[in-house]
Design an enzyme around this catalytic site. Structure first.
Site, short mmCIF file in Angstrom:
data_model
loop_
_atom_site.label_atom_id
_atom_site.label_comp_id
_atom_site.label_asym_id
_atom_site.label_seq_id
_atom_site.Cartn_x
_atom_site.Cartn_y
_atom_site.Cartn_z
N LYS A 296 -12.27 10.39 79.75
CA LYS A 296 -11.55 10.32 81.02
C LYS A 296 -12.43 10.72 82.20
CE LYS A 296 -6.98 11.01 78.99
NZ LYS A 296 -5.69 11.69 79.05
N ASP A 335 -1.22 9.94 83.62
CA ASP A 335 -0.70 11.09 82.86
C ASP A 335 0.12 12.01 83.75
OD1 ASP A 335 -1.82 10.43 80.41
OD2 ASP A 335 -3.70 11.48 80.82
#
Ligand code: NAP
Length: 505
Positions: A296, A335
């Site tokens: 990420k 997220d």
């Protein structure tokens, strides 16, 4: 009748070790929806007599490729070369639609028939792949085949270059888990075909999916030249539910897309190599990527802060990349949005209504960080309770929260609790991050989704709290990715159903 060369074949590899087993596999293959079988005659033990080959190839209406791969090329046939070539000639004479002949067989020894000229490298992606492919293409064979081991999906992309540069029907496949996209996407690039196993354990090369998985999970029958490509980058990635969720969503909405797993080893250089490869090949029509552990941060570095959602930059993690047709990239973090929206939707409030509310976040890892960043962004009064106090304090300092040890959580004064630790996750389902639900707490959100009803959520229900499951967050983040990429509403119920089926299965 001349066999078709124009549409991509789904070729089921048959690896029975006796004529009887081969016949049974042939029967099973005919109901899988594949259109061609590859009879691996080298798997038969003992090796067949040329006179027996015709009976073995009796193919229940399917086209047949006859292969008798020698040990030197990764196969099982270890007898004399003349015997092997006699078996292939017998296959050709018996009406096999194609015979696979390795490119190193001298021209004057080659069996006659419709030849697939093949080359295999089980160790590596050959440095001279382009030249090898050009050599195959120049031969008088009907079909080219080149298969090589890929250590990363960037190498798998080279298989598409081979197909694109060939003047003949071509099979180009990257073996191994990292090569899976080359098998799934063969139809997109007009390859001659792709190989698939009848069932797990029956494949003939590393990374071969089953026919059922190609058709049911990876939309084999829907993929065509216009299909747009998406995928999930991670390591590991084999367990990811994302291909099932997104491919089901494409099915449900009629969007011409396919979503593949991309196993990329840790390291920014590996990540960049793949992304550079994608951007360099606009004809791939690659439109989106999900990014998971451990990439990420690499995704943020690749895309660059200027092209990312500012909150994703503050979190230090991009989990969604969108690629436009002209190669521009954009980074988002679904997220945090997924978690915040799961919370707000359940409470019937807007994100701005979080301002001033007391929220306790248990855990200070990746999920905790994204949630703390979002909560503080929307001005919730956030306290982090973490096992390693210094880690919680560092996170709190960064985002304007406060921090305590996890053992202080029982005396919290929060209205909302969000569990971002794995405590209570399968298989430790009897564990709970709180011994009792504190008096002040009215809402409990457990980010764990396996099991769906964690011990924490069960206790919260008994204490009459509003509860929110990790499934809500999980589906929200996948739906947000889908909507970012396609501009259409995500079929959330379909996505949720897929998640539930996976968890129940
Ligand atoms: P992570 O980065 O490894 O962080 C784990 C956190 O939990 C750390 O703060 C760690 O504390 C704490 N922790 C771990 N084991 C513990 C234990 N035995 N006792 C007390 N504290 C413990 O993991 P993550 O990526 O943030 O994931 C955490 C959870 O979020 C997972 O359960 C995952 O299922 C869930 N999650 C859900 C979704 C969703 O979509 N629903 C998405 C992402 C994550 P220390 O700092 O002391 O090590």
């Amino acid at each position: 009748m001349e066999p078709q060369l124009s549409s991509t074949r789904l070729i089921c590899t048959l690896t029975g070790t006796t004529a009887q087993a081969m016949a049974e596999q042939m029967r099973q293959a005919s109901v899988t929806g594949c259109d061609t079988v590859e009879c691996r005659l080298d798997y038969l033990s003992p090796a067949p007599e040329p006179g027996d080959v015709a009976g073995i190839l009796d193919a229940a209406g399917l086209d047949v490729i006859a292969t008798c791969r020698p040990v030197r090329e990764g196969g099982k046939f270890d007898g004399p070369e003349a015997d092997r070539l006699a078996i292939l000639q017998a296959a050709s004479d018996a009406g096999a639609d194609f015979i696979d002949v390795e490119v190193d067989v001298p021209a004057d020894e080659r069996p006659s028939g419709r030849i697939i000229s093949s080359r295999h490298d089980f160790e590596t992606c050959p440095h001279d792949l382009t030249e090898l492919a050009a050599g195959l293409d120049a031969s008088d064979a009907a079909v080219n085949k080149i298969a090589f081991a890929a250590t990363n999906p960037a190498e798998a992309l080279r298989a598409f270059d081979v197909i694109r540069d060939s003047s003949k029907p071509t099979l180009a496949l990257a073996m191994g888990d990292a090569g899976l996209p080359s098998r799934i996407l063969a139809g997109k690039f007009g390859a001659f075909g792709t190989f698939a196993a009848l069932a797990d354990g029956l494949g003939s090369a590393p990374g071969q999916p089953t026919v059922a998985r190609l058709r049911d999970l990876y939309r084999w029958d829907a993929v065509n030249r216009e299909t747009e490509i998406y995928g999930v980058i991670g390591c590991p990635v084999g367990h990811s539910m994302s291909p099932a969720i997104h491919n089901a969503a494409f099915d449900a909405t009629g969007i011409n897309g396919v979503y593949v797993p991309l196993l990329i080893e840790p390291g920014g250089e590996n990540f960049n190599e793949f992304l550079d490869g994608v951007i360099r090949r606009p004809w791939l029509d690659w439109r989106g990527l999900s990014v998971t552990i451990p990439h990420k941060h690499n995704a943020l570095d690749f895309v660059g802060a200027a092209n990312c959602d500012p909150l994703a930059v503050r979190i230090g993690a991009v989990n969604t990349i969108t690629i436009s047709p002209d190669g521009q990239v954009r980074g988002d973090n679904t997220d945090y949005a997924a978690a915040i929206d799961a919370l707000c939707d359940a409470m019937g409030i807007s994100r701005d209504d979080l301002a001033g509310r007391r929220v306790a976040v248990l855990g200070a890892g990746g999920a905790g960080r994204a949630i703390v960043a979002a909560l503080t962004h929307y001005k919730a009064r956030t306290t982090i309770y973490n096992r390693t106090v210094s880690r919680g304090e560092a996170l709190a300092d960064e985002f304007g929260a406060t921090a305590c040890g996890l053992d202080a959580a029982e005396s919290m004064q929060a209205e909302i609790v969000i569990n971002c630790t794995p405590i209570g996750m399968h298989p430790h389902v009897d564990a709970c991050p709180l011994e009792r639900i504190p008096e002040s707490v009215k809402v409990v959100f457990d980010t764990i989704y396996n099991p769906i009803a964690t011990k924490l959520l069960t206790a919260a229900e008994q204490a009459d709290c509003l509860t929110i499951t990790g499934i809500d967050m999980f589906v929200n983040q996948a739906a947000a990715q889908f909507e970012t990429w396609t501009g259409q509403d995500a079929p959330r119920e379909v996505m949720r159903k897929v998640v539930m089926q996976h968890l129940e299965g």
